[in-house]
Design a protein around this motif. Structure first.
Motif, PDB file in Angstrom:
ATOM      1  N   CYS A   1       0.841  -1.193   0.000  1.00 24.37           N
ATOM      2  CA  CYS A   1       0.000   0.000   0.000  1.00 24.37           C
ATOM      3  C   CYS A   1       0.880   1.249   0.000  1.00 24.37           C
ATOM      4  O   CYS A   1       1.763   1.397   0.846  1.00 24.37           O
ATOM      5  N   ASN A   2       0.617   2.136  -0.929  1.00 25.65           N
ATOM      6  CA  ASN A   2       1.367   3.387  -1.036  1.00 25.65           C
ATOM      7  C   ASN A   2       0.898   4.434  -0.035  1.00 25.65           C
ATOM      8  O   ASN A   2       1.539   5.460   0.131  1.00 25.65           O
ATOM      9  N   ASN A   3      -0.227   4.164   0.632  1.00 27.44           N
ATOM     10  CA  ASN A   3      -0.765   5.115   1.603  1.00 27.44           C
ATOM     11  C   ASN A   3      -0.294   4.805   3.027  1.00 27.44           C
ATOM     12  O   ASN A   3       0.235   5.663   3.713  1.00 27.44           O
ATOM     13  N   CYS A   4      -0.497   3.548   3.479  1.00 29.87           N
ATOM     14  CA  CYS A   4      -0.177   3.197   4.868  1.00 29.87           C
ATOM     15  C   CYS A   4       1.036   2.288   5.009  1.00 29.87           C
ATOM     16  O   CYS A   4       1.459   1.985   6.115  1.00 29.87           O
ATOM     17  N   GLY A   5       1.568   1.794   3.893  1.00 32.97           N
ATOM     18  CA  GLY A   5       2.736   0.924   3.944  1.00 32.97           C
ATOM     19  C   GLY A   5       2.416  -0.543   4.198  1.00 32.97           C
ATOM     20  O   GLY A   5       3.324  -1.348   4.396  1.00 32.97           O
TER      21      GLY A   5
ATOM     22  N   LYS B   1      -6.240  -2.388   5.299  1.00 31.83           N
ATOM     23  CA  LYS B   1      -5.832  -1.684   6.523  1.00 31.83           C
ATOM     24  C   LYS B   1      -6.322  -0.239   6.551  1.00 31.83           C
ATOM     25  O   LYS B   1      -6.969   0.183   7.496  1.00 31.83           O
ATOM     26  N   CYS B   2      -6.003   0.537   5.514  1.00 37.51           N
ATOM     27  CA  CYS B   2      -6.371   1.960   5.545  1.00 37.51           C
ATOM     28  C   CYS B   2      -7.628   2.271   4.743  1.00 37.51           C
ATOM     29  O   CYS B   2      -8.065   3.406   4.682  1.00 37.51           O
TER      30      CYS B   2
ATOM     31  N   ASN C   1      -8.590  -9.548   8.333  1.00 39.61           N
ATOM     32  CA  ASN C   1      -8.308  -8.269   7.678  1.00 39.61           C
ATOM     33  C   ASN C   1      -6.923  -8.239   7.036  1.00 39.61           C
ATOM     34  O   ASN C   1      -6.228  -7.231   7.049  1.00 39.61           O
ATOM     35  N   GLU C   2      -6.521  -9.377   6.463  1.00 36.34           N
ATOM     36  CA  GLU C   2      -5.227  -9.512   5.796  1.00 36.34           C
ATOM     37  C   GLU C   2      -5.441 -10.019   4.373  1.00 36.34           C
ATOM     38  O   GLU C   2      -6.434 -10.687   4.083  1.00 36.34           O
TER      39      GLU C   2
END
Length: 131
Positions: free
Chosen positions: A9-13, A115-116, A44-45
């Motif tokens: 994810c480029n937002n939350c890593g 996640k995000c 949630n994975e």
């Protein structure tokens, strides 16, 4: 034969615990194994699941949501099922490239991050996974 992808994810890593996910059969038996990325809604994975292993399981509650960007029918020795996915997991953008395996397509970018909850998850090319 198959290949691997790495969800990032480029937002939350966010990254998967195992890092890469196998797509297709790879070094396994192509008649019984077909790896694919799926969102496990209980943990949630994002996990690698065996599409052929899901055919005979009871469908009481959908535990996995699949990252296909179009409706796909999975076939194995005359057993068929349509994988479950949520349209809200995808952004319509014809300019996004895809990873292709058989009749299955996975968007390379703008995937839903568990996640995000943003559309910043990329499936980065992890390399070829030979027989």
């Amino acid at each position: 034969m198959g290949f691997t992808i790495i969800p990032i994810c480029n937002n939350c890593g966010y990254k998967t615990e195992t890092e890469s996910i196998s797509i297709g059969g790879g070094k396994k038996n192509r008649l019984t194994e077909c790896g694919a990325p799926a969102w496990n809604i209980e943990t949630n994975e994002i996990e690698e699941i065996n599409l052929y292993g899901e055919i005979n399981k009871a469908r009481v509650k959908q535990r996995f949501l699949y990252f296909f960007n179009r409706n796909v029918i999975i076939e194995k020795m005359n057993d068929k099922y349509v994988p479950y996915y949520e349209p809200k997991m995808f952004i319509e953008d014809n300019g996004i490239g895809t990873h292709n395996w058989s009749n299955k397509q996975y968007k390379k970018s703008k995937n839903f991050c568990p996640k995000c909850k943003s559309f910043n998850l990329d499936f980065v090319d992890g390399g070829i996974y030979f027989d």
